[in-house]
Motif scaffolding. Structure first.
Motif, PDB file in Angstrom:
ATOM      1  N   GLY A  37       2.740  -0.750   4.386  1.00 17.06           N
ATOM      2  CA  GLY A  37       2.406   0.420   3.579  1.00 17.06           C
ATOM      3  C   GLY A  37       3.387   1.549   3.810  1.00 17.06           C
ATOM      4  O   GLY A  37       4.052   1.622   4.859  1.00 17.06           O
ATOM      5  N   LEU A  38       3.487   2.442   2.829  1.00 14.75           N
ATOM      6  CA  LEU A  38       4.406   3.579   2.908  1.00 14.75           C
ATOM      7  C   LEU A  38       3.644   4.865   2.644  1.00 14.75           C
ATOM      8  O   LEU A  38       2.864   4.961   1.693  1.00 14.75           O
ATOM      9  CB  LEU A  38       5.537   3.417   1.885  1.00 14.75           C
ATOM     10  CG  LEU A  38       6.600   4.513   1.811  1.00 14.75           C
ATOM     11  CD1 LEU A  38       7.973   3.913   1.478  1.00 14.75           C
ATOM     12  CD2 LEU A  38       6.254   5.590   0.774  1.00 14.75           C
ATOM     13  N   HIS A  64       0.837  -1.204   0.000  1.00  8.71           N
ATOM     14  CA  HIS A  64       0.000   0.000   0.000  1.00  8.71           C
ATOM     15  C   HIS A  64       0.873   1.256   0.000  1.00  8.71           C
ATOM     16  O   HIS A  64       1.923   1.297   0.646  1.00  8.71           O
ATOM     17  CB  HIS A  64      -0.922   0.013   1.226  1.00  8.71           C
ATOM     18  CG  HIS A  64      -1.717  -1.241   1.387  1.00  8.71           C
ATOM     19  ND1 HIS A  64      -2.772  -1.577   0.557  1.00  8.71           N
ATOM     20  CD2 HIS A  64      -1.603  -2.277   2.285  1.00  8.71           C
ATOM     21  CE1 HIS A  64      -3.275  -2.733   0.930  1.00  8.71           C
ATOM     22  NE2 HIS A  64      -2.583  -3.179   1.975  1.00  8.71           N
ATOM     23  N   PHE A  65       0.413   2.281  -0.705  1.00  6.93           N
ATOM     24  CA  PHE A  65       1.143   3.543  -0.789  1.00  6.93           C
ATOM     25  C   PHE A  65       0.172   4.706  -0.658  1.00  6.93           C
ATOM     26  O   PHE A  65      -0.962   4.647  -1.141  1.00  6.93           O
ATOM     27  CB  PHE A  65       1.850   3.690  -2.146  1.00  6.93           C
ATOM     28  CG  PHE A  65       2.886   2.637  -2.423  1.00  6.93           C
ATOM     29  CD1 PHE A  65       4.193   2.792  -1.981  1.00  6.93           C
ATOM     30  CD2 PHE A  65       2.545   1.496  -3.141  1.00  6.93           C
ATOM     31  CE1 PHE A  65       5.145   1.825  -2.249  1.00  6.93           C
ATOM     32  CE2 PHE A  65       3.485   0.520  -3.409  1.00  6.93           C
ATOM     33  CZ  PHE A  65       4.794   0.683  -2.959  1.00  6.93           C
ATOM     34  N   ASP A  66       0.644   5.771  -0.035  1.00  4.74           N
ATOM     35  CA  ASP A  66       0.015   7.070  -0.216  1.00  4.74           C
ATOM     36  C   ASP A  66       1.140   8.067  -0.464  1.00  4.74           C
ATOM     37  O   ASP A  66       1.832   8.499   0.476  1.00  4.74           O
ATOM     38  CB  ASP A  66      -0.837   7.499   0.979  1.00  4.74           C
ATOM     39  CG  ASP A  66      -1.713   8.682   0.586  1.00  4.74           C
ATOM     40  OD1 ASP A  66      -2.747   8.457  -0.072  1.00  4.74           O
ATOM     41  OD2 ASP A  66      -1.339   9.828   0.888  1.00  4.74           O
ATOM     42  N   LEU A  67       1.340   8.387  -1.747  1.00  6.81           N
ATOM     43  CA  LEU A  67       2.430   9.255  -2.175  1.00  6.81           C
ATOM     44  C   LEU A  67       1.915  10.678  -2.331  1.00  6.81           C
ATOM     45  O   LEU A  67       0.886  10.903  -2.950  1.00  6.81           O
ATOM     46  CB  LEU A  67       3.019   8.761  -3.500  1.00  6.81           C
ATOM     47  CG  LEU A  67       3.528   7.308  -3.506  1.00  6.81           C
ATOM     48  CD1 LEU A  67       4.089   6.954  -4.867  1.00  6.81           C
ATOM     49  CD2 LEU A  67       4.573   7.094  -2.408  1.00  6.81           C
ATOM     50  N   THR A  98      -6.453   1.038   6.430  1.00  6.40           N
ATOM     51  CA  THR A  98      -6.129   0.006   5.435  1.00  6.40           C
ATOM     52  C   THR A  98      -5.378  -1.153   6.062  1.00  6.40           C
ATOM     53  O   THR A  98      -5.681  -2.326   5.806  1.00  6.40           O
ATOM     54  CB  THR A  98      -5.282   0.624   4.295  1.00  6.40           C
ATOM     55  OG1 THR A  98      -6.052   1.640   3.642  1.00  6.40           O
ATOM     56  CG2 THR A  98      -4.874  -0.428   3.283  1.00  6.40           C
ATOM     57  N   LEU A  99      -4.409  -0.861   6.923  1.00  8.24           N
ATOM     58  CA  LEU A  99      -3.592  -1.912   7.524  1.00  8.24           C
ATOM     59  C   LEU A  99      -4.362  -2.681   8.595  1.00  8.24           C
ATOM     60  O   LEU A  99      -4.084  -3.861   8.830  1.00  8.24           O
ATOM     61  CB  LEU A  99      -2.310  -1.309   8.100  1.00  8.24           C
ATOM     62  CG  LEU A  99      -1.356  -0.703   7.056  1.00  8.24           C
ATOM     63  CD1 LEU A  99      -0.181  -0.033   7.745  1.00  8.24           C
ATOM     64  CD2 LEU A  99      -0.863  -1.766   6.071  1.00  8.24           C
ATOM     65  N   TYR A 157       4.730   1.438   7.522  1.00 14.47           N
ATOM     66  CA  TYR A 157       3.816   1.010   8.573  1.00 14.47           C
ATOM     67  C   TYR A 157       3.334  -0.423   8.363  1.00 14.47           C
ATOM     68  O   TYR A 157       3.295  -0.920   7.239  1.00 14.47           O
ATOM     69  CB  TYR A 157       2.584   1.923   8.614  1.00 14.47           C
ATOM     70  CG  TYR A 157       2.882   3.376   8.858  1.00 14.47           C
ATOM     71  CD1 TYR A 157       2.862   3.904  10.141  1.00 14.47           C
ATOM     72  CD2 TYR A 157       3.170   4.232   7.792  1.00 14.47           C
ATOM     73  CE1 TYR A 157       3.116   5.252  10.369  1.00 14.47           C
ATOM     74  CE2 TYR A 157       3.429   5.580   8.012  1.00 14.47           C
ATOM     75  CZ  TYR A 157       3.401   6.083   9.291  1.00 14.47           C
ATOM     76  OH  TYR A 157       3.660   7.415   9.511  1.00 14.47           O
ATOM     77  N   SER A 158       2.932  -1.070   9.463  1.00 13.53           N
ATOM     78  CA  SER A 158       2.288  -2.377   9.399  1.00 13.53           C
ATOM     79  C   SER A 158       1.565  -2.640  10.716  1.00 13.53           C
ATOM     80  O   SER A 158       1.955  -2.108  11.768  1.00 13.53           O
ATOM     81  CB  SER A 158       3.310  -3.487   9.146  1.00 13.53           C
ATOM     82  OG  SER A 158       2.674  -4.760   9.118  1.00 13.53           O
TER      83      SER A 158
END
Length: 340
Positions: free
Chosen positions: A225-226, A160-163, A216-217, A242-243
């Motif tokens: 995720g990042l 997962h990403f949120d850029l 999400t996690l 994160y996790s």
């Protein structure tokens, strides 16, 4: 800086337009070709925003709409149209609660509610006019690398990403730093829908990214995720991995990173090649051309376009790489360039 302000680099889109046209030139794209690439990048962001109940602009936009100038998608600073730009005049709020594992235990917080920070990285870059590279971000590369190293993960390990997506060039730069093929990678690059479509109140956007990552996690607890946060003109970068899985051990984050290389600026008449540019727009149309010129000795000059040069900047073909001459008005502390 004073020199940047003197040449009219005063709004976020003007700074980012310089980055964006440097990337377009590197990729060999004309203005229209790069607008299509930006639209292809951001169309999936709008699709995510359309399904997010917290979005400020929950409407899916087509590639054709995003890449085509119109009254609803007007030109602002080349190559940007309205919907390539972060929408920060919004009314949104987000919150996260941060505590130690021992405090969570004492408060009786259930394990399935906890999300852990596995890796972090922070870096800050110089003034845009002093950076050796304009088609990418040293600060992003450094912060992302440090976060992944601390988390003992690679890009391939992330689901997962949120850029940060204030402008397409920020996403082009972060995907390059991550080694992601943005056209073909099946993983979404945003959880919220991104700054032009989800919105983002000033510099608080990434708290929304973290809040979405937590949700999400929690629903995908074996994943990682990042989140990438960005401030200034791709100046301040902060990255978290994160996790919901608890880290095996604690590893302290590395200190804030700062660059060690700068470009020297030229303040006198000179000749060189056009390194990058943008054209700012008002209600009456294009009104100012802003350019960085690179000299053979490696120095850089800032300059505004002459009327003849402005007309060339407005052509569809990229003028980056063409020879120019800069004339400096010492009293105004401002350069003007013309094509040779």
């Amino acid at each position: 800086s004073r020199e940047e302000i003197k040449h009219g680099i005063i709004a976020p889109a003007y700074f980012y337009g310089l980055f964006e046209n440097a990337i377009a030139a590197r990729e060999g794209r004309s203005r229209s070709q790069h607008r299509k690439a930006m639209a292809e990048l951001f169309q999936p962001f709008s699709a995510v925003a359309a399904k997010n109940p917290y979005s400020q602009f929950p409407e899916e936009r087509s590639v054709e709409f995003l890449s085509t100038p119109s009254k609803a998608n007007y030109e602002y600073a080349d190559p940007f149209l309205k919907w390539f730009i972060a929408q920060d005049a919004v009314n949104q709020g987000a919150a996260a609660i941060l505590m130690s594992s021992s405090k969570a235990d004492a408060l009786g917080i259930a394990e399935d509610k906890r999300v852990y920070l596995h890796g972090a990285g922070e870096a800050a870059d110089d003034l845009i006019s002093l950076r050796p590279r304009l088609d990418g971000s040293w600060a992003m590369q450094t912060a992302i690398g440090r976060a992944l190293h601390q988390a003992e993960k690679t890009t391939a390990d992330l689901q997962h990403f949120d850029l940060y997506s204030c402008f397409p060039c920020a996403v082009f730069s972060s995907t390059a730093a991550l080694g992601i093929d943005w056209k073909n990678d099946p993983r979404s690059l945003t959880l919220t829908g991104g700054l032009p479509f989800f919105g983002g109140p000033g510099n608080n956007y990434s708290l929304h990214g973290i809040a979405e990552m937590v949700a999400t996690l929690r629903s995908d607890p074996a994943s990682y995720g990042l989140v990438l946060a960005n401030g200034g003109w791709m100046t301040k970068e902060a990255v978290g991995v994160y996790s919901a899985l608890k880290p095996a051990r604690f590893v302290p984050a590395e200190p804030y990173a700062t660059p060690t290389e700068q470009v020297t600026l030229c303040h006198e008449d000179c000749k060189g090649t056009l390194e990058t540019f943008t054209v700012t727009h008002g209600k009456e149309g294009p009104n100012k051309g802003i350019a960085f010129v690179r000299l053979e000795d490696g120095r850089r000059a800032l300059a505004n376009a002459s009327p003849e040069a402005l007309a060339i900047l407005r052509e569809d073909a990229s003028p980056v790489g063409r020879k120019v001459a800069v004339t400096v008005d010492a009293e105004k502390e401002r350069g003007t360039f013309s094509f040779i």
